[in-house]
Write a protein that holds these residues in place. Structure first.
Motif, PDB file in Angstrom:
ATOM      1  N   LEU A 115      12.042  -0.353  -4.069  1.00 51.72           N
ATOM      2  CA  LEU A 115      11.037  -0.689  -3.062  1.00 51.72           C
ATOM      3  C   LEU A 115      10.132  -1.820  -3.542  1.00 51.72           C
ATOM      4  CD1 LEU A 115       9.599  -0.021  -0.374  1.00 51.72           C
ATOM      5  CD2 LEU A 115       8.234   1.636  -1.656  1.00 51.72           C
ATOM      6  N   ILE A 116       9.672  -1.740  -4.763  1.00 55.76           N
ATOM      7  CA  ILE A 116       8.799  -2.785  -5.307  1.00 55.76           C
ATOM      8  C   ILE A 116       9.550  -4.103  -5.438  1.00 55.76           C
ATOM      9  CG2 ILE A 116       7.510  -3.482  -7.355  1.00 55.76           C
ATOM     10  CD1 ILE A 116       6.746  -0.508  -7.661  1.00 55.76           C
ATOM     11  N   ALA A 117      10.787  -4.066  -5.920  1.00 58.39           N
ATOM     12  CA  ALA A 117      11.579  -5.292  -6.049  1.00 58.39           C
ATOM     13  C   ALA A 117      11.838  -5.926  -4.690  1.00 58.39           C
ATOM     14  CB  ALA A 117      12.905  -4.979  -6.748  1.00 58.39           C
ATOM     15  N   MET A 157       0.816  -1.184   0.000  1.00 54.67           N
ATOM     16  CA  MET A 157       0.000   0.000   0.000  1.00 54.67           C
ATOM     17  C   MET A 157       0.865   1.255   0.000  1.00 54.67           C
ATOM     18  SD  MET A 157      -3.088   0.826  -0.072  1.00 54.67           S
ATOM     19  CE  MET A 157      -4.304   1.990   0.328  1.00 54.67           C
ATOM     20  N   ALA A 158       1.914   1.229   0.842  1.00 53.91           N
ATOM     21  CA  ALA A 158       2.804   2.391   0.895  1.00 53.91           C
ATOM     22  C   ALA A 158       3.539   2.578  -0.423  1.00 53.91           C
ATOM     23  CB  ALA A 158       3.799   2.232   2.034  1.00 53.91           C
ATOM     24  N   ALA A 159       3.900   1.458  -1.073  1.00 46.96           N
ATOM     25  CA  ALA A 159       4.583   1.562  -2.364  1.00 46.96           C
ATOM     26  C   ALA A 159       3.653   2.156  -3.413  1.00 46.96           C
ATOM     27  CB  ALA A 159       5.070   0.184  -2.810  1.00 46.96           C
ATOM     28  N   PHE A 219       7.561   7.105 -11.040  1.00 48.62           N
ATOM     29  CA  PHE A 219       8.595   6.073 -11.038  1.00 48.62           C
ATOM     30  C   PHE A 219       9.973   6.706 -10.911  1.00 48.62           C
ATOM     31  CE2 PHE A 219       5.213   3.693 -13.114  1.00 48.62           C
ATOM     32  CZ  PHE A 219       5.308   2.493 -12.450  1.00 48.62           C
ATOM     33  N   ASP A 220      10.772   6.168 -10.005  1.00 46.14           N
ATOM     34  CA  ASP A 220      12.168   6.541  -9.869  1.00 46.14           C
ATOM     35  C   ASP A 220      12.918   5.313  -9.356  1.00 46.14           C
ATOM     36  OD1 ASP A 220      11.094   6.570  -7.340  1.00 46.14           O
ATOM     37  OD2 ASP A 220      12.106   8.366  -6.680  1.00 46.14           O
ATOM     38  N   VAL A 221      14.205   5.452  -9.125  1.00 44.17           N
ATOM     39  CA  VAL A 221      15.025   4.318  -8.700  1.00 44.17           C
ATOM     40  C   VAL A 221      14.569   3.801  -7.339  1.00 44.17           C
ATOM     41  CG1 VAL A 221      17.368   3.603  -8.117  1.00 44.17           C
ATOM     42  CG2 VAL A 221      16.978   5.119 -10.052  1.00 44.17           C
TER      43      VAL A 221
END
Length: 96
Positions: A19-21, A1-3, A12-14
């Motif tokens: 974070l998603i990975a 949820m936070a992501a 989108f950034d690094v």
């Protein structure tokens, strides 16, 4: 949820991709530990996963926002040590 909220606000950034990975890898690790391992290894891996999650929350997040690191390191070390002590004690006291 936070992501998801971070992606909606910042784009989108690094950091977002990392974070998603990390969340996806952590989810796969939890699924692997719960479905493919047996005791006593399962309890030690659970303690390691909880320690990794605490490291993300107590060390990596304050580091990413430029906050103090000492208290987070102390909390992470204490909680991780307590989890390891619990895993060792549980494995010695509970029958297979």
């Amino acid at each position: 949820m936070a992501a998801l909220l971070h992606l909606l606000n910042q784009g989108f950034d690094v950091f977002s991709l990392a974070l998603i990975a990390t969340l996806v890898a952590f989810g796969f690790a939890v699924q692997y530990v719960e479905t493919r391992t047996v005791r006593p290894r399962r309890n030690y891996l659970r303690a390691a996963l909880v320690s990794a999650a605490l490291a993300l929350v107590l060390v990596a997040m304050p580091l990413s926002i430029g906050s103090g690191l000492i208290v987070g390191l102390m909390l992470w070390g204490g909680f991780s040590a307590a989890g390891l002590v619990w895993a060792v004690y549980y494995e010695r006291s509970e029958p297979l």
